[in-house]
Design an enzyme around this catalytic site. Structure first.
Site, short mmCIF file in Angstrom:
data_model
loop_
_atom_site.label_atom_id
_atom_site.label_comp_id
_atom_site.label_asym_id
_atom_site.label_seq_id
_atom_site.Cartn_x
_atom_site.Cartn_y
_atom_site.Cartn_z
CB ALA A 287 45.88 37.92 45.83
CG ASN A 290 36.94 36.41 46.32
OD1 ASN A 290 36.56 35.90 45.29
ND2 ASN A 290 37.97 35.95 47.03
CG HIS A 322 46.40 43.09 40.37
ND1 HIS A 322 46.76 43.11 39.05
CD2 HIS A 322 45.43 42.15 40.47
CE1 HIS A 322 46.04 42.22 38.38
NE2 HIS A 322 45.23 41.61 39.22
CD GLU A 323 44.11 40.49 43.67
OE1 GLU A 323 42.92 40.49 43.31
OE2 GLU A 323 45.00 39.87 43.05
ZN LIG Z 1 43.75 40.25 38.81
#
Ligand SMILES: [Zn+2]
Length: 879
Positions: A287, A290, A322-323
């Site tokens: 992943a 953005n 995490h993202e």
């Molecule tokens: Zn990362």
């Protein structure tokens, strides 16, 4: 970014680029854009039809030139630049691209003579380009009859899609307009500002972005479905291909909870205008963060709630948290340069796990997450380990640096600092750092500065030693008369390795030990090689000391005499599950360093097999599997099978074969591990028969426990025939949901009949696999020492086709298929990968690491194999 699960040997990937160059200078070119020209904004117009081979575009980059100069430098990699104009209030001049190096660094000069005077300009470039086809940069792909385009720009791939100032420190607003055939949707980082449709073309103009680095831009083109995510502070959606929206429920449920937890921690709203989570069918990584348009490999985003396993729920939680953490760490505040990539990744990993654990404590993430952490500890115990912070000498394969050290060592060091400074002071430091550098960039020093101000401590001296040098410390404690201990530190290395440098760390050590008035905790900052410390509350040597309380310190440890075995005996009573897990990981390290005999280790695992905590039992299973890899040769298979049963059977009996109603997810997560090991290595016939029955039920359309399904399929394959093989292939070819593909490929790779093994290997190239999927089959062969040779030979024989099919960045990991505990493949691998045709930049570093790994494994077998063998055989005779 998240790509742990994608590459050959999770945990054994990544290292430093093998080439030494002067800092700041790339091989064959210039690494950094020169000072004196500052980009302030960029607009991009792209004319994209994903069904065509090529596309056209134009960019306008606003520039401020601060001193007279002969050229303008920017990034454009293998683009067909039709015209380059430098426009100012006084008119426009054509520039000619004089040089372009292999990294896409372009130097353009005015035609004719004349310097470029200080002032403001707009650089206007018209260009054409082909889509990439292998899941990197701006790429096209086809699903059924429909064509799509997606992007993946980190680290330095935006320059292969359009001209830009492709450095993380150039954070500027972007204005994007994308023209596509009418009927297609376009998604990017910001909401759509306006849409025009004329004839067959649709022109979509997006709102101007906040200041972003080029590597965070994202574009998705195709026919999509949009599923709203309710309950967030900004508009949020899941974006899928047509017909997949029914697979978005799990992430729709999770996202608002993670977002709210992050907003609470940071004391501010999500920083961008909207949030889309985009499911991409062909994807190189796991992943990518953005802002406003997080892209995921669809297998990690789309799930059918009914068929979703506990492991998949954990992974979805980890990835998503995490993202989302990256929206602050990485996107709002970005590292100044790639040498501080850890500022993005270590923090996102630390924050993501903490938030996932806060929202879903039942997933036991703070314990199970240690298994990933161990990868970093282990890599750091070898001489091929490199410092987390290091000079970046090239942007080619830059993300090879994004290894377990960048993610989990950094995460662990951050956790250690938080424990040392205290949660509140640490958080104040984080918030001050965010505030000071928001919408801009920061370095390691900026972070230490903010932490020091918040805590009043010299954080830089502690942090820098862990980040700027390789290695993990070993802390040894010797109990002295009168209740004192002598602490010593040195670099922890696996057996036989010697560092050429004496290294010291400043290690915050939190220890716990028994006193007459109960168990006490004591913290020491060990700054020298050796220190004597009086333990408060005791006047004689305590029987045991837990030298890494809460398993938050980044170090290995040992206490003298019988203190370790006394602690092991008391473990279930005095240590938390996380500490018991950590104790087992530490023990396996001591085995590898030569400080613990192999038979003692094997015995320790048996004792912990009775642990009441399911996550601790999963660490035992990992240890048992490691004994298999290191020590078990063909003639030891029967005694080993008996050992596996002694270690794990009791645990499986306690939790039962069938999931209990409402059981803890940690229990559901360990069951498949126990089942798989007992059925395969433990040669348990009853389990094999049971697995085959469940597999038949699944193939005929009945519901089967999703957490066990993958294990059932792989177990059934152990004794399966060609007919079962074909049924698995048909199921795979029948368009399963993305998250089910891995299970089926794992099963296809698990047959033990020679002809079916060959068919499985061939299927990785000839089957309808996505570019990122062949490794799923090949990796499965690596789990079984006896099958590695076959997979390696196949990789050699099919190298060129394989290298063409895989995403380009995967090919550097191919040397890992020669891994094992035998020398036979090493020489062949060295010879094969010395051929320039098999040796793209980065391969050498992976080869060296693989060689070190194999040599270490051979040494361990030589040293401890006989002792372990004796111990395993003893188990066969009744006492
Ligand atoms: Zn990362």
């Amino acid at each position: 970014m998240n790509f742990k699960n994608s590459i050959a040997r999770a945990g054994l990937l990544g290292a430093l680029l093998g080439i030494v160059a002067a800092p700041g200078v790339a091989r064959g070119g210039v690494l950094r854009l020169p000072d004196g020209v500052r980009a302030t904004a960029q607009s991009i117009v792209l004319d994209l039809d994903p069904a065509k081979v090529d596309y056209r575009g134009s960019v306008r980059i606003d520039l401020t030139v601060s001193a007279p100069r002969a050229d303008i430098c920017f990034h454009a990699l293998r683009l067909d630049m039709k015209s380059i104009l430098l426009r100012s209030a006084r008119g426009a001049r054509a520039l000619l691209p004089e040089t372009e190096d292999e990294e896409g660094f372009v130097r353009a000069r005015p035609a004719g003579d004349g310097a470029i005077a200080p002032g403001r300009y707009t650089l206007e470039i018209d260009f054409a380009n082909d889509f990439d086809e292998r899941a990197i940069s701006l790429y096209q792909l086809k699903v059924g009859d429909a064509w799509y385009a997606f992007t993946q720009f980190e680290a330095a791939e935006a320059r292969a899609a359009f001209p830009c100032f492709d450095e993380p420190s150039v954070k500027i607003p972007y204005q994007l307009e994308v023209r596509v055939p009418a009927g297609l949707d376009v998604v990017s980082n910001t909401p759509i500002q306006s849409t025009r449709t004329a004839k067959d073309q649709r022109s979509v103009r997006f709102q101007r972005t906040k200041p972003l680095p080029s590597y965070l831009l994202a574009i998705a083109v195709g026919e999509f479905e949009f599923t709203p995510i309710p309950g967030t502070s900004i508009p949020a959606r899941v974006v899928t291909l047509k017909g997949k929206r029914h697979l978005t429920k799990p992430v729709v449920e999770m996202t608002p909870r993670f977002l709210a937890a992050l907003e609470r921690y940071f004391g501010r709203r999500y920083p961008f205008e909207k949030l889309d989570l985009i499911a991409v069918p062909e994807y190189t990584y796991g992943a990518m963060e953005n802002p406003g348009a997080i892209t995921y490999s669809d297998q990690y985003l789309l799930f059918d709630k009914k068929s979703m396993s506990v492991q998949q729920r954990r992974t979805l939680a980890r990835f998503t948290a995490h993202e989302l953490a990256h929206m602050w760490f990485g996107d709002l505040v970005t590292m100044e340069w790639w040498d501080d990539l850890w500022l993005n990744e270590s923090f996102a990993e630390w924050m993501g796990e903490r938030v996932a654990d806060e929202v879903y404590p039942e997933f036991d993430m703070d314990v199970s997450g240690l298994s990933e952490m161990e990868t970093a500890y282990d890599d750091d115990s070898r001489l091929t380990a490199r410092a987390i912070r290091r000079d970046v000498t090239s942007v080619v394969n830059l993300l090879q640096n994004a290894d377990a050290l960048t993610y989990q060592k950094g995460q662990s060091v951050i956790g250690m600092l938080e424990r040392w400074l205290g949660r509140d002071a640490f958080r104040r430091g984080v918030l001050a750092y965010m505030k000071r550098h928001e919408w801009g960039n920061a370095t390691e020093a900026d972070l230490w500065q903010a932490m020091a101000e918040a805590s009043g401590r010299d954080v830089a001296a502690v942090g820098a030693a862990f980040l700027n040098q390789p290695g993990i410390p070993l802390v040894r404690a010797e109990r002295l008369e009168g209740g004192s201990i002598r602490l010593r530190q040195s670099r922890f290395l696996n057996f036989g390795l010697r560092d050429s440098v004496d290294r010291l760390w400043r290690v915050p050590i939190v220890m716990r030990y028994p006193t007459p008035s109960g168990v006490k905790e004591h913290t020491v900052l060990l700054t020298d090689g050796e220190a004597t410390v009086k333990l408060p509350g005791v006047n004689e040597p305590p029987p045991w000391i837990q030298l890494n309380a809460d398993q938050t310190g980044y170090y290995r440890w040992r206490v003298d005499g019988d203190a370790m075995s006394r602690l092991a005996e008391e473990a279930a009573r005095v240590l938390s599950p996380r500490e018991r897990y950590g104790f087992l990981l530490n023990a396996s390290a001591l085995l590898k360093s030569g400080a613990m005999p192999g038979d003692e280790y094997a015995k320790l695992l048996l004792a912990f097999g009775a642990d009441p905590d399911p996550s601790v039992v999963s660490a035992v299973a990992t240890g048992v599997a490691a004994i298999r890899l290191y020590f078990v040769t063909d003639e030891m298979e029967t005694p080993f099978a008996s050992y596996v049963r002694r270690a794990l059977e009791g645990a499986l009996d306690r939790i039962g074969l069938e999931p209990a109603v409402g059981e803890a997810p940690a229990v559901s997560a360990v069951r498949p591990t126990l089942f798989g090991l007992l059925a395969d290595e433990g040669m348990d016939e009853t389990l094999r028969v049971y697995a085959r029955k469940q597999t038949d039920r699944y193939l005929s359309g009945d519901a089967v426990d999703p957490s066990l399904l993958g294990t059932y399929l792989s177990t059934a394959a152990l004794g399966g025939d060609a007919e079962l093989f074909d049924r698995f292939c048909r199921k795979f070819e029948g368009d399963p949901i993305p998250s089910e593909r891995g299970r089926l490929l794992g099963a296809i790779a698990s047959f033990r009949v020679s002809a079916l093994e060959e068919r499985a290997l061939a299927y990785s190239l000839d089957g309808p696999l996505k570019p990122q999927e062949p490794f799923t089959i090949l990796r499965k062969f690596g789990d079984q020492p006896g099958r590695r040779e076959r997979a390696w030979k196949w990789v050699l024989a099919n190298h060129d086709r394989l290298a063409k099919k895989l995403p380009a960045v995967y090919t550097i990991y191919l040397p890992w298929f020669a891994v094992g505990c035998e020398a036979v493949r090493l020489e062949a691998a060295k010879a094969f990968f010395s051929d320039p045709a098999h040796n793209p930049p980065g391969t050498e570093a992976e080869l060296l690491k693989m060689v070190e790994y194999v040599e270490e494994c051979m040494g361990l077998r030589d040293r401890e194999g006989e002792r372990v063998g004796r111990f395993l055989r003893q188990g066969l005779t009744p006492p």
